[in-house]
Design an enzyme around this catalytic site. Structure first.
Site, PDB file in Angstrom:
ATOM      1  N   LYS A 298       0.812  -1.202   0.000  1.00 16.64           N
ATOM      2  CA  LYS A 298       0.000   0.000   0.000  1.00 16.64           C
ATOM      3  C   LYS A 298       0.852   1.261   0.000  1.00 16.64           C
ATOM      4  O   LYS A 298       0.399   2.345  -0.352  1.00 16.64           O
ATOM      5  CB  LYS A 298      -0.867   0.049   1.283  1.00 16.64           C
ATOM      6  CG  LYS A 298      -1.774  -1.089   1.524  1.00 16.64           C
ATOM      7  CD  LYS A 298      -2.524  -0.776   2.870  1.00 16.64           C
ATOM      8  CE  LYS A 298      -3.123  -1.944   3.495  1.00 16.64           C
ATOM      9  NZ  LYS A 298      -3.638  -1.635   4.862  1.00 16.64           N
ATOM     10  N   GLY A 299       2.058   1.155   0.475  1.00 19.97           N
ATOM     11  CA  GLY A 299       2.913   2.314   0.775  1.00 19.97           C
ATOM     12  C   GLY A 299       2.963   3.459  -0.230  1.00 19.97           C
ATOM     13  O   GLY A 299       2.863   4.620   0.159  1.00 19.97           O
TER      14      GLY A 299
ATOM     15  N   ASP B 104       7.460   2.426  -2.476  1.00 19.40           N
ATOM     16  CA  ASP B 104       7.695   3.479  -1.490  1.00 19.40           C
ATOM     17  C   ASP B 104       9.142   3.454  -0.996  1.00 19.40           C
ATOM     18  O   ASP B 104       9.859   4.443  -1.106  1.00 19.40           O
ATOM     19  CB  ASP B 104       6.699   3.385  -0.320  1.00 19.40           C
ATOM     20  CG  ASP B 104       6.644   1.993   0.313  1.00 19.40           C
ATOM     21  OD1 ASP B 104       7.279   1.055  -0.211  1.00 19.40           O
ATOM     22  OD2 ASP B 104       5.948   1.833   1.336  1.00 19.40           O
TER      23      ASP B 104
ATOM     24  N   ASP C  26      14.303  -1.417   0.937  1.00 21.42           N
ATOM     25  CA  ASP C  26      15.053  -1.714   2.154  1.00 21.42           C
ATOM     26  C   ASP C  26      16.043  -2.822   1.763  1.00 21.42           C
ATOM     27  O   ASP C  26      17.119  -2.551   1.264  1.00 21.42           O
ATOM     28  CB  ASP C  26      14.043  -2.148   3.226  1.00 21.42           C
ATOM     29  CG  ASP C  26      14.641  -2.303   4.608  1.00 21.42           C
ATOM     30  OD1 ASP C  26      15.669  -2.980   4.708  1.00 21.42           O
ATOM     31  OD2 ASP C  26      14.084  -1.784   5.580  1.00 21.42           O
TER      32      ASP C  26
ATOM     33  N   LYS D 198      16.763   3.146   1.169  1.00 18.42           N
ATOM     34  CA  LYS D 198      17.380   3.087   2.496  1.00 18.42           C
ATOM     35  C   LYS D 198      18.829   2.661   2.392  1.00 18.42           C
ATOM     36  O   LYS D 198      19.123   1.623   1.787  1.00 18.42           O
ATOM     37  CB  LYS D 198      16.592   2.082   3.346  1.00 18.42           C
ATOM     38  CG  LYS D 198      16.437   2.489   4.773  1.00 18.42           C
ATOM     39  CD  LYS D 198      15.639   1.474   5.547  1.00 18.42           C
ATOM     40  CE  LYS D 198      14.259   1.983   5.868  1.00 18.42           C
ATOM     41  NZ  LYS D 198      13.578   1.131   6.890  1.00 18.42           N
TER      42      LYS D 198
ATOM     43  N   ASP E 251       3.488   3.366   6.369  1.00 13.77           N
ATOM     44  CA  ASP E 251       2.994   3.159   7.731  1.00 13.77           C
ATOM     45  C   ASP E 251       4.029   2.591   8.688  1.00 13.77           C
ATOM     46  O   ASP E 251       5.052   2.045   8.285  1.00 13.77           O
ATOM     47  CB  ASP E 251       1.817   2.180   7.705  1.00 13.77           C
ATOM     48  CG  ASP E 251       2.293   0.740   7.566  1.00 13.77           C
ATOM     49  OD1 ASP E 251       3.070   0.463   6.636  1.00 13.77           O
ATOM     50  OD2 ASP E 251       1.917  -0.107   8.402  1.00 13.77           O
TER      51      ASP E 251
HETATM   52  P1  IMP Z   1      12.301  -4.759   1.171  1.00 12.73           P
HETATM   53  O1  IMP Z   1      11.475  -5.828   0.556  1.00 12.73           O
HETATM   54  O2  IMP Z   1      13.206  -5.254   2.239  1.00 12.73           O
HETATM   55  O3  IMP Z   1      13.034  -3.901   0.161  1.00 12.73           O
HETATM   56  O4  IMP Z   1      11.317  -3.811   1.949  1.00 12.73           O
HETATM   57  C1  IMP Z   1      10.512  -2.947   1.258  1.00 12.73           C
HETATM   58  C2  IMP Z   1       9.130  -2.887   1.854  1.00 12.73           C
HETATM   59  O5  IMP Z   1       9.156  -2.910   3.264  1.00 12.73           O
HETATM   60  C3  IMP Z   1       8.535  -1.582   1.450  1.00 12.73           C
HETATM   61  O6  IMP Z   1       7.664  -1.782   0.384  1.00 12.73           O
HETATM   62  C4  IMP Z   1       7.786  -1.152   2.689  1.00 12.73           C
HETATM   63  O7  IMP Z   1       6.474  -1.599   2.592  1.00 12.73           O
HETATM   64  C5  IMP Z   1       8.443  -1.858   3.816  1.00 12.73           C
HETATM   65  N1  IMP Z   1       9.390  -0.989   4.549  1.00 12.73           N
HETATM   66  C6  IMP Z   1      10.731  -1.001   4.512  1.00 12.73           C
HETATM   67  N2  IMP Z   1      11.253  -0.071   5.313  1.00 12.73           N
HETATM   68  C7  IMP Z   1      10.200   0.569   5.863  1.00 12.73           C
HETATM   69  C8  IMP Z   1      10.095   1.673   6.793  1.00 12.73           C
HETATM   70  O8  IMP Z   1      11.071   2.259   7.262  1.00 12.73           O
HETATM   71  N3  IMP Z   1       8.830   2.048   7.128  1.00 12.73           N
HETATM   72  C9  IMP Z   1       7.712   1.445   6.642  1.00 12.73           C
HETATM   73  N4  IMP Z   1       7.781   0.414   5.763  1.00 12.73           N
HETATM   74  C10 IMP Z   1       9.006  -0.012   5.378  1.00 12.73           C
HETATM   75 MG    MG Z   2       5.730  -1.795   0.396  1.00 10.20          MG
END
Ligand code: IMP
Ligand code: MG
Length: 229
Positions: free
Chosen positions: A74-75, A138, A141, A169, A205
């Site tokens: 949703k971000g 959004d 990470d 990030k 969120d």
């Molecule tokens: P990844 O799959 O590890 O790259 O994480 C990405 C997803 O994790 C994003 O789409 C966000 O929904 C969530 N996410 C990562 N970091 C944050 C944060 O600091 N706040 C809120 N959601 C986050």
């Molecule tokens: Mg997300």
């Protein structure tokens, strides 16, 4: 006043003393102060950067009639809505919106340096007819979510897409697998690079809090971190 391009990849962290135009940091309402540390990216900075990204996208996609935005719910719902309108304002292509939902198991706000568990596609985007596709995320990470989206698209025969993330990030201590996963993603558009903190606001969120905020904040991790067993 710097132009939008000066905001590219700039981080606005009050404690670092980086420049933020006066008056743009809004006070945090008292009712939220127990959960929020500080404002990371004020609303004005977000809007300027969105316009900068829209301009860049409009140039890259010049001559295309219609481009698909695939929004990873949703971000990025707020970011995608602003970006779509900004692309129109800059005379860019028409935008068709599609939505996908990915769930990542074992999500935690603790940093353990490992690639997190499995990902699953919860909502299919439906048939994307446009030739040009931009994935809208959004936050990147560890990169697992976007990697899962890319794999899913490849399975349905789509091998080329552009990637756009509002926030990238800078992980403090990524393990080799995470470093590689992120490197393979190659983001085409990045709004801001941010420190390795848990953030929320502008659609993003923290435990379903703060999506409505027009700016991005750093949340108090001690509040949101699940209690240790
Ligand atoms: P990844 O799959 O590890 O790259 O994480 C990405 C997803 O994790 C994003 O789409 C966000 O929904 C969530 N996410 C990562 N970091 C944050 C944060 O600091 N706040 C809120 N959601 C986050
Ligand atoms: Mg997300």
């Amino acid at each position: 006043m710097p132009g939008s391009s000066d905001y590219r990849k700039t981080v606005f962290v009050p404690e670092t003393g980086l420049p933020v135009p006066p008056g743009e940091i809004e006070p945090i309402p008292a009712s939220m102060q127990d959960r929020i540390e500080h404002v990371l990216i004020p609303a004005g900075c977000l809007q300027r950067r969105v316009r900068g990204l829209a301009e860049q996208m409009g140039e890259d996609l010049r001559g295309r009639k219609r481009v698909a935005f695939l929004v990873v719910l949703k971000g990025p719902f707020m970011f995608a809505a602003d970006l779509g309108r900004a692309v129109y304002r800059f005379g860019g292509p028409e935008i068709a919106f599609y939505f996908i939902r990915v769930s990542t198991y074992g999500r935690s706000i603790e940093r353990d340096g490992r690639v997190r568990g499995k990902t699953k596609i919860l909502l299919q985007p439906g048939e994307i007819r446009e030739e040009d596709l931009v994935i809208i995320e959004d936050i990147v990470d560890q990169g697992s979510t976007l990697s899962a989206v890319r794999r899913h698209l490849a399975e349905t025969g789509r091998t080329s897409a552009r990637f756009c993330a509002l926030l990238d990030k800078r992980l403090e201590a990524p393990c080799e697998a995470v470093r590689k996963q992120r490197e393979e993603l190659r983001l085409d558009y990045v709004g801001f690079e941010i420190p390795d903190r848990w953030v929320a606001g502008y659609g993003i969120d923290a435990g379903e809090d703060f999506r409505f905020l027009p700016f991005i904040v750093v949340v108090r991790e001690d509040y949101y971190r699940p209690a240790s067993p």
